[in-house]
Write an enzyme that holds these catalytic residues in place. Structure first.
Site, PDB file in Angstrom:
ATOM      1  N   ASP A  34      70.167 -57.232 -27.852  1.00  0.00           N
ATOM      2  CA  ASP A  34      69.807 -58.200 -26.809  1.00  0.00           C
ATOM      3  C   ASP A  34      70.314 -59.582 -27.192  1.00  0.00           C
ATOM      4  OD1 ASP A  34      68.595 -56.215 -25.498  1.00  0.00           O
ATOM      5  OD2 ASP A  34      66.528 -56.902 -25.838  1.00  0.00           O
ATOM      6  N   TYR A  35      70.181 -59.867 -28.503  1.00  0.00           N
ATOM      7  CA  TYR A  35      70.566 -61.191 -28.972  1.00  0.00           C
ATOM      8  C   TYR A  35      72.059 -61.436 -28.728  1.00  0.00           C
ATOM      9  CZ  TYR A  35      71.591 -65.105 -31.987  1.00  0.00           C
ATOM     10  OH  TYR A  35      72.039 -66.304 -32.459  1.00  0.00           O
ATOM     11  N   ASP A  36      72.883 -60.480 -29.157  1.00  0.00           N
ATOM     12  CA  ASP A  36      74.327 -60.659 -28.992  1.00  0.00           C
ATOM     13  C   ASP A  36      74.707 -60.729 -27.520  1.00  0.00           C
ATOM     14  OD1 ASP A  36      74.715 -60.746 -31.672  1.00  0.00           O
ATOM     15  OD2 ASP A  36      75.177 -58.621 -31.884  1.00  0.00           O
ATOM     16  N   LEU A  84      53.178 -50.103 -31.946  1.00  0.00           N
ATOM     17  CA  LEU A  84      52.341 -49.114 -32.617  1.00  0.00           C
ATOM     18  C   LEU A  84      53.215 -48.284 -33.532  1.00  0.00           C
ATOM     19  CD1 LEU A  84      50.312 -47.789 -29.561  1.00  0.00           C
ATOM     20  CD2 LEU A  84      49.554 -49.378 -31.317  1.00  0.00           C
ATOM     21  N   GLU A 113      44.649 -42.197 -24.974  1.00  0.00           N
ATOM     22  CA  GLU A 113      45.200 -42.678 -23.695  1.00  0.00           C
ATOM     23  C   GLU A 113      46.615 -42.157 -23.511  1.00  0.00           C
ATOM     24  OE1 GLU A 113      45.117 -46.948 -23.829  1.00  0.00           O
ATOM     25  OE2 GLU A 113      43.035 -46.939 -24.506  1.00  0.00           O
ATOM     26  N   LYS A 115      50.483 -42.603 -23.030  1.00  0.00           N
ATOM     27  CA  LYS A 115      51.442 -43.649 -23.406  1.00  0.00           C
ATOM     28  C   LYS A 115      52.445 -43.757 -22.268  1.00  0.00           C
ATOM     29  CE  LYS A 115      54.279 -45.184 -27.315  1.00  0.00           C
ATOM     30  NZ  LYS A 115      55.196 -45.926 -26.525  1.00  0.00           N
ATOM     31  N   ASP A 117      55.433 -44.781 -19.944  1.00  0.00           N
ATOM     32  CA  ASP A 117      56.829 -45.082 -20.278  1.00  0.00           C
ATOM     33  C   ASP A 117      57.362 -46.145 -19.322  1.00  0.00           C
ATOM     34  OD1 ASP A 117      59.227 -44.988 -21.517  1.00  0.00           O
ATOM     35  OD2 ASP A 117      59.875 -43.094 -20.639  1.00  0.00           O
ATOM     36  N   TYR A 225      45.636 -51.568 -20.391  1.00  0.00           N
ATOM     37  CA  TYR A 225      45.027 -50.786 -21.473  1.00  0.00           C
ATOM     38  C   TYR A 225      44.526 -51.597 -22.665  1.00  0.00           C
ATOM     39  CZ  TYR A 225      50.016 -51.006 -22.743  1.00  0.00           C
ATOM     40  OH  TYR A 225      51.289 -51.418 -22.995  1.00  0.00           O
ATOM     41  N   LYS A 314      54.350 -39.286 -30.063  1.00  0.00           N
ATOM     42  CA  LYS A 314      55.384 -39.228 -29.019  1.00  0.00           C
ATOM     43  C   LYS A 314      55.806 -37.789 -28.772  1.00  0.00           C
ATOM     44  CE  LYS A 314      58.334 -42.890 -29.225  1.00  0.00           C
ATOM     45  NZ  LYS A 314      59.066 -43.756 -28.308  1.00  0.00           N
ATOM     46  N   CYS A 408      91.447 -35.853  -4.724  1.00  0.00           N
ATOM     47  CA  CYS A 408      90.122 -35.578  -4.169  1.00  0.00           C
ATOM     48  C   CYS A 408      89.932 -34.057  -4.110  1.00  0.00           C
ATOM     49  CB  CYS A 408      89.987 -36.188  -2.779  1.00  0.00           C
ATOM     50  SG  CYS A 408      88.474 -35.665  -1.952  1.00  0.00           S
ATOM     51  N   CYS A 411      89.793 -33.137  -0.096  1.00  0.00           N
ATOM     52  CA  CYS A 411      90.880 -33.351   0.866  1.00  0.00           C
ATOM     53  C   CYS A 411      92.241 -33.561   0.202  1.00  0.00           C
ATOM     54  CB  CYS A 411      90.554 -34.536   1.778  1.00  0.00           C
ATOM     55  SG  CYS A 411      90.719 -36.118   0.953  1.00  0.00           S
ATOM     56  N   CYS A 426      87.587 -41.524  -3.350  1.00  0.00           N
ATOM     57  CA  CYS A 426      88.609 -40.947  -2.487  1.00  0.00           C
ATOM     58  C   CYS A 426      88.816 -41.954  -1.357  1.00  0.00           C
ATOM     59  CB  CYS A 426      88.152 -39.612  -1.922  1.00  0.00           C
ATOM     60  SG  CYS A 426      89.219 -39.085  -0.557  1.00  0.00           S
ATOM     61  N   CYS A 432      88.479 -37.397   5.131  1.00  0.00           N
ATOM     62  CA  CYS A 432      87.883 -36.554   4.092  1.00  0.00           C
ATOM     63  C   CYS A 432      86.527 -36.030   4.600  1.00  0.00           C
ATOM     64  CB  CYS A 432      87.733 -37.396   2.822  1.00  0.00           C
ATOM     65  SG  CYS A 432      87.043 -36.497   1.441  1.00  0.00           S
TER      66      CYS A 432
HETATM   67  S1  IVH Z   1      48.214 -50.238 -26.917  1.00  0.00           S
HETATM   68  C1  IVH Z   1      47.853 -53.234 -30.262  1.00  0.00           C
HETATM   69  N1  IVH Z   1      48.148 -48.374 -25.074  1.00  0.00           N
HETATM   70  O1  IVH Z   1      53.596 -48.541 -26.233  1.00  0.00           O
HETATM   71  C2  IVH Z   1      47.871 -52.316 -29.091  1.00  0.00           C
HETATM   72  N2  IVH Z   1      50.262 -49.264 -25.673  1.00  0.00           N
HETATM   73  O2  IVH Z   1      54.560 -48.583 -29.124  1.00  0.00           O
HETATM   74  C3  IVH Z   1      49.205 -52.200 -28.517  1.00  0.00           C
HETATM   75  N3  IVH Z   1      52.138 -48.335 -24.393  1.00  0.00           N
HETATM   76  O3  IVH Z   1      54.250 -51.940 -26.661  1.00  0.00           O
HETATM   77  C4  IVH Z   1      49.452 -51.363 -27.378  1.00  0.00           C
HETATM   78  N4  IVH Z   1      50.957 -46.980 -23.143  1.00  0.00           N
HETATM   79  O4  IVH Z   1      54.287 -51.017 -24.295  1.00  0.00           O
HETATM   80  C5  IVH Z   1      48.935 -49.203 -25.800  1.00  0.00           C
HETATM   81  N5  IVH Z   1      47.929 -46.741 -23.435  1.00  0.00           N
HETATM   82  C6  IVH Z   1      48.694 -47.559 -24.150  1.00  0.00           C
HETATM   83  C7  IVH Z   1      50.101 -47.613 -23.967  1.00  0.00           C
HETATM   84  C8  IVH Z   1      50.849 -48.481 -24.771  1.00  0.00           C
HETATM   85  C9  IVH Z   1      52.176 -47.429 -23.403  1.00  0.00           C
HETATM   86  C10 IVH Z   1      53.336 -48.998 -24.952  1.00  0.00           C
HETATM   87  C11 IVH Z   1      53.230 -50.494 -25.041  1.00  0.00           C
HETATM   88  C12 IVH Z   1      53.441 -50.823 -26.484  1.00  0.00           C
HETATM   89  C13 IVH Z   1      54.086 -49.595 -27.023  1.00  0.00           C
HETATM   90  C14 IVH Z   1      53.684 -49.411 -28.455  1.00  0.00           C
END
Ligand code: IVH
Length: 673
Positions: A34-36, A84, A113, A115, A117, A225, A314, A408, A411, A426, A432
């Site tokens: 991202d930086y570059d 995390l 919970e 996670k 995406d 969350y 994950k 193509c 056609c 095309c 076509c």
């Molecule tokens: S808790 C200190 N809860 O996962 C607590 N994160 O790898 C920090 N994420 O940056 C986050 N679902 O973008 C938490 N139920 C959930 C989540 C969650 C998705 C993402 C979040 C975080 C990343 C951590």
């Protein structure tokens, strides 16, 4: 640096940045940090500032959709946004559980919970009012995307209950549901725009848009969350209790959350969602496990990067190996050619997969795909899975590379590829078959002429039977009822229904007709802008590229496409035929909502952020009082309506040209007078 040198560098940077954007958004495989990326973007911006004549409206610095991080204010997080620690293994989860037990004993609970995406967001509320939405950024500071966050319906702007702290931050994940992703991405593909690789990228690209109206058009959701506030521990003892409270304050909190008292229960939750996640309408990539009690969280503390009281498990992206058999090349309505891999059928994430997307020639090259290869296929956000790579161990020594067709596949016309574009086209637009059929299907579609009683299959059948050759033929069907009734599965009732639908389509307003023509890059919004500006198709057909480009938010690429379209004699003939059949080719006077004439003959550019109105409201205000909006500052411009955070180069240019710079208040006075 001389102008010539600058021009070369600008071109170089533009090409590179477009490629990086493509890798990031389309392939979801960035090859630059991202930086570059930001450094290069800054360099380009600086050059464009020094040499305004080199500023292309299509420049990556101008593009919505690019992750132009530096265009937002950077804000420091009050509480750093940590990540995390991750694991993919059960054993490591058991190790985590052991560490927790060693530190705090056996008396504790976990909250499990989903996670999500998406992309994480931190929201600040003061006295129950949303003050700020900031992206994660580097965890210490992120981008202030408040205006965009305000468009998300699931995020309350003002809390309706009480009992919340005066000042708190709440963290969550912004995401796009799969169905919306599919729908909007298809729209983009149809309009010849860059498609996103998955819902996460679409959501991330959306939250960084400069145009909040476009953000509002793209449905985003947000699950919350985690709560932070100075007095949090006085209000709640546990994370679970905070989640219940947060829900009652009006935030969207997932219902798929569980309290577990042992690691076995945690593992059961993980196993359950490994299967059940495919029934959710959005993507998750794992499960987050948090120690529930705030006191115990504090005891456990943090490492440098992440809390010791939480971990994420994950899911492995489900990937299978199968035999790649051949490539099919599909030709779309715009002539874009899409390669699709035909595979030996294989079970993946609950469904049998026979085909996988290959995107374009660059992607085939990147994969170095050869005939007879064994490939890895993965299911992402899309319905159609993706070829991720080749199992080189299984490659035959004499395997031949895949040669992208020169002609193509339908056609036989030689394919073309514009400089800097990844997609082959095309060019045989009017000869076509899939393009002709696709254009007719687009024409009758719900967002276009919305012809009831006619569907994609009807168009295909009629085309094959020689009843339809182009969009205008649709209006001749009324006279071909004798032939229609001969067709299988076509009763009098369905014919009557269809004829009524065709008749009714003649009432569709001009903007819909313009969209229905299927001019490349002219999506619904652009069609509306062009219709409102030019009012009649004749005016639009007579307009030069520059005139079209002077319409607010219409760029060079679109203007070029429109003029190219109308330069073709066949298209002009088709317009004449549509006119004869009574299709609307001009705005009906009553359609223009005129509130007054005080701005007639005056032109405006809007720039910056405003207090009282959104940019869209200002646009409507100006247009409804007879004013015209232009896209860039030039000598022809009458007024620059300037808000906060307006670019200094624009301001300087307007000052240099002696253009009147007015505030939103002054605009109102102008309208009033
Ligand atoms: S808790 C200190 N809860 O996962 C607590 N994160 O790898 C920090 N994420 O940056 C986050 N679902 O973008 C938490 N139920 C959930 C989540 C969650 C998705 C993402 C979040 C975080 C990343 C951590």
């Amino acid at each position: 640096m001389s102008l010539a040198e600058a021009a070369i560098r600008v071109e170089e940077l533009t090409r590179e940045l477009n490629e990086y954007n493509y890798q990031y958004y389309v392939l979801a495989a960035p090859t630059i940090s991202d930086y570059d990326f930001d450094q290069k973007l800054k360099e380009l911006e600086e050059l464009e500032r020094q040499f305004p004549q080199l500023l292309d409206p299509d420049s990556p610095t101008q593009k919505v959709g690019g992750d132009i991080t530096q265009r937002f204010h950077t804000v420091r997080h009050r509480w750093p946004m940590l990540s995390l620690s991750n694991t993919y293994s059960e054993q490591e989860l058991r190790d985590f559980d052991e560490r927790v037990r060693k530190a705090i004993g056996n008396d504790f609970e976990y909250v499990c919970e989903l996670k999500f995406d998406g992309l994480s967001i931190s929201l600040t509320y003061e006295n129950g009012v949303l003050k700020r939405g900031v992206t994660r950024g580097d965890g210490i500071q992120g981008d202030d995307v408040t205006t965009n966050v305000r468009t998300i319906k699931k995020i309350p702007n003002r809390l309706k209950t009480d009992g919340f702290p005066d000042l708190f931050e709440i963290r969550g994940e912004i995401l796009m549901h799969r169905a919306a992703f599919q729908r909007l991405n298809n729209e983009r593909i149809e309009n010849g725009e860059m498609a996103y690789a998955n819902p996460r990228n679409f959501a991330a690209g959306t939250i960084k848009l400069q145009n909040s109206a476009e953000v509002a058009r793209r449905p985003l959701d947000c699950f919350l969350y985690f709560l932070y506030s100075d007095n949090r521990n006085r209000l709640f003892n546990t994370h679970w209790d905070s989640l219940q409270a947060v829900k009652s304050w009006g935030f969207h909190v997932s219902e798929h959350t569980a309290l577990c008292t042992s690691i076995e229960e945690v593992l059961a939750f993980i196993a359950k969602w490994d299967e059940a996640r495919y029934n959710l309408s959005y993507d998750i990539d794992g499960i987050v496990i948090k120690v529930n009690d705030y006191g115990q969280q504090e005891e456990l503390g943090f490492t440098a990067k992440s809390p010791r009281w939480a971990i994420s498990y994950k899911y492995k992206a489900e990937q299978v190996e199968t035999l790649f058999q051949s490539v099919s090349y599909q030709v779309g309505r715009t002539g874009a050619v899409t390669p699709v891999a035909n595979l030996k059928p294989v079970l993946l994430a609950g469904t049998t997969v026979k085909r996988a997307s290959l995107h374009n020639a660059n992607e085939i090259e990147r994969l170095d795909l050869r005939e007879g290869d064994t490939v890895f296929v993965e299911k992402g956000g899309e319905i159609i899975p993706k070829v991720m790579g080749v199992n080189l161990l299984k490659r035959q020594p004499d395997a031949q590379p895949i040669l992208y067709p020169l002609l193509c596949p339908v056609c036989g016309t030689p394919l073309v590829r514009k400089d800097g574009e990844a997609v082959h086209y095309c060019p045989n637009e009017d000869g076509c078959p899939p393009q002709i059929v696709g254009r007719m299907q687009h024409f009758i579609g719900r967002k276009a002429m919305d012809i009831e009683g006619m569907g994609d299959e009807t168009i295909e059948t009629f085309f094959k039977r020689g009843l339809l050759h182009n969009i205008t033929d649709i209006y001749t069907l009324t006279d071909k009822q004798d032939e229609l009734i001969q067709l299988e599965r076509f009763g009098q009732k369905s014919i009557d229904n269809m004829i009524a639908g065709i008749e009714k389509s003649k009432e569709k307003p001009f903007e819909k007709v313009l969209f229905a023509l299927g001019i490349r890059y002219v999506g619904e919004t652009v069609a509306k802008k062009l219709a409102n500006h030019f009012k009649t198709i004749d005016a639009l057909m007579a307009a030069s590229k520059e005139e079209i480009q002077s319409v607010y938010e219409v760029g060079e690429r679109i203007a070029e496409s429109v003029t190219e379209y109308f330069a073709i004699a066949l298209h002009r003939q088709q317009i004449e035929r549509l006119r004869q059949y009574g299709v609307q080719l001009a705005i009906e006077e009553k359609e223009i909502q005129r509130l007054g004439d005080s701005l007639t003959g005056k032109s405006f550019v809007i720039s910056g952020v405003f207090e009282q109105f959104s940019r869209e409201e200002l646009t409507a205000l100006i247009e409804s009082h007879g004013g015209k909006l232009l896209s860039s500052i030039s000598g022809k411009l009458d007024f620059l309506v300037a808000g906060d955070k307006m670019g200094p180069s624009k301001l300087a240019k307007a000052e240099k040209l002696g253009i009147a710079i007015i505030s939103e208040q002054e605009l109102l006075q102008l309208i009033g007078s």
